[in-house]
Every structure is written in structure tokens, then in C-alpha cells.
Design an enzyme around this catalytic site. Sequence first.
Site, mmCIF file in Angstrom:
data_model
loop_
_atom_site.group_PDB
_atom_site.id
_atom_site.type_symbol
_atom_site.label_atom_id
_atom_site.label_comp_id
_atom_site.label_asym_id
_atom_site.label_seq_id
_atom_site.Cartn_x
_atom_site.Cartn_y
_atom_site.Cartn_z
ATOM 1 N N GLU A 21 -34.551 38.268 -55.040
ATOM 2 C CA GLU A 21 -34.702 39.368 -54.074
ATOM 3 C C GLU A 21 -35.376 38.889 -52.794
ATOM 4 O O GLU A 21 -35.022 39.310 -51.687
ATOM 5 C CB GLU A 21 -35.533 40.511 -54.688
ATOM 6 C CG GLU A 21 -34.887 41.178 -55.886
ATOM 7 C CD GLU A 21 -35.274 40.547 -57.212
ATOM 8 O OE1 GLU A 21 -35.455 39.317 -57.272
ATOM 9 O OE2 GLU A 21 -35.386 41.294 -58.189
ATOM 10 N N CYS A 57 -41.483 41.923 -56.123
ATOM 11 C CA CYS A 57 -40.251 42.163 -55.363
ATOM 12 C C CYS A 57 -40.051 43.639 -55.046
ATOM 13 O O CYS A 57 -39.430 43.978 -54.034
ATOM 14 C CB CYS A 57 -39.051 41.577 -56.089
ATOM 15 S SG CYS A 57 -38.996 39.774 -55.932
HETATM 16 N N1 THU Z 1 -36.651 36.486 -61.229
HETATM 17 C C1 THU Z 1 -35.992 36.919 -60.111
HETATM 18 O O1 THU Z 1 -35.463 36.110 -59.341
HETATM 19 N N2 THU Z 1 -35.946 38.254 -59.879
HETATM 20 C C2 THU Z 1 -36.425 39.217 -60.715
HETATM 21 O O2 THU Z 1 -36.362 40.393 -60.404
HETATM 22 C C3 THU Z 1 -37.010 38.816 -61.999
HETATM 23 C C4 THU Z 1 -37.325 37.364 -62.153
HETATM 24 C C5 THU Z 1 -36.693 35.026 -61.504
HETATM 25 C C6 THU Z 1 -38.027 34.381 -61.283
HETATM 26 C C7 THU Z 1 -37.910 33.158 -62.179
HETATM 27 O O3 THU Z 1 -37.247 32.131 -61.451
HETATM 28 C C8 THU Z 1 -37.001 33.615 -63.296
HETATM 29 O O4 THU Z 1 -36.343 34.789 -62.839
HETATM 30 C C9 THU Z 1 -37.741 33.923 -64.596
HETATM 31 O O5 THU Z 1 -38.776 34.820 -64.391
#
Ligand code: THU
Length: 141
Positions: free
Chosen positions: A57, A91
Amino acid sequence: MNKGKGDLFAAAWAARAHAYAPYSGFAVGAAVRGASGAIYAGCNVENAAYPVGTCAEAAALSAAVAAGETGITEALVAADTAEPVTPCGACRQRLREFGGDETAVFAADGSGVKATFSLGALLPHSFGPRHLATTSPESRT
Ligand code: THU
């Protein structure tokens, strides 16, 4: 409000294919629609120094801002999970900076959107730019 979420999903899922997630193995894609109507996508980018990694995000929002957008109307997050992924707490706050309570947030898996929320439901009573704009001059340091 859900108009065009197919385009948002396609952009997020395509970005997810480029996720850099060697540590968690958890690939995420996200897309936001700017106030202009254009779509911006991003993926998570992890780092050997774990806390430095960034969420999908955040990447999508950065792309939107870099293109000159100052607001978003919709956001979508996509991951390959049984339960659709919603944006993490940080986020939600990032989205809040450029959206409002009515901003639609879609949660998708590989087959498309599975759940729809408002940003206000995900981050109620949020802190936002308006709070900074309404401090009285006497209270500023
Ligand atoms: N992650 C995201 O990119 N967005 C989210 O809304 C949840 C988590 C990513 C962060 C990390 O790289 C991986 O997912 C595991 O937490």
C-alpha cells in the site's frame, strides 16, 4: 463506488507478481485510484534489515503522489490467502492521509475482490490532516 474495481484488482495482482518478499514469502499487491481516476499499483519490498521493509500500500501511494495525485477514492489490497488481507494498521493511517471515511477499501485474493470496507470502518475516529489544520495559533510552538 465499486466502479472499476476490476481494473484496480488487475493492477494490484500484476504488481504482486513483482513483490520482493524473500523473508516472509508473503507477496502482496496493492492499487489505489487517484482523484484523477488513474490507478497506481505497488508491491511489498522487504529488506534484510526487517523493519525497513515496506508494504504494498505504501508503494502504491508513493506512486500516486509521485504522479501528482493529492487524494484517493479507492484502494485494493491483494494476497493469496484464504481470508482476504486488509491493510495493516500503519497502512490504514497511510491511506487516511489521502482518503476519507468513505474511501472504499477492497480485499482480494487471486480470484478477485472478496470483501469491501470503508476506510472509516477500518480506522474509526482517525487522526488526520484536519487536526493539524485546526490547532489554534496560541498552541503552536
Ligand atoms: N504486507 C503488505 O504489504 N500489506 C499489508 O497490508 C499486510 C502486510 C506485507 C509486509 C510484509 O512484507 C509481508 O506482507 C508480511 O507481513
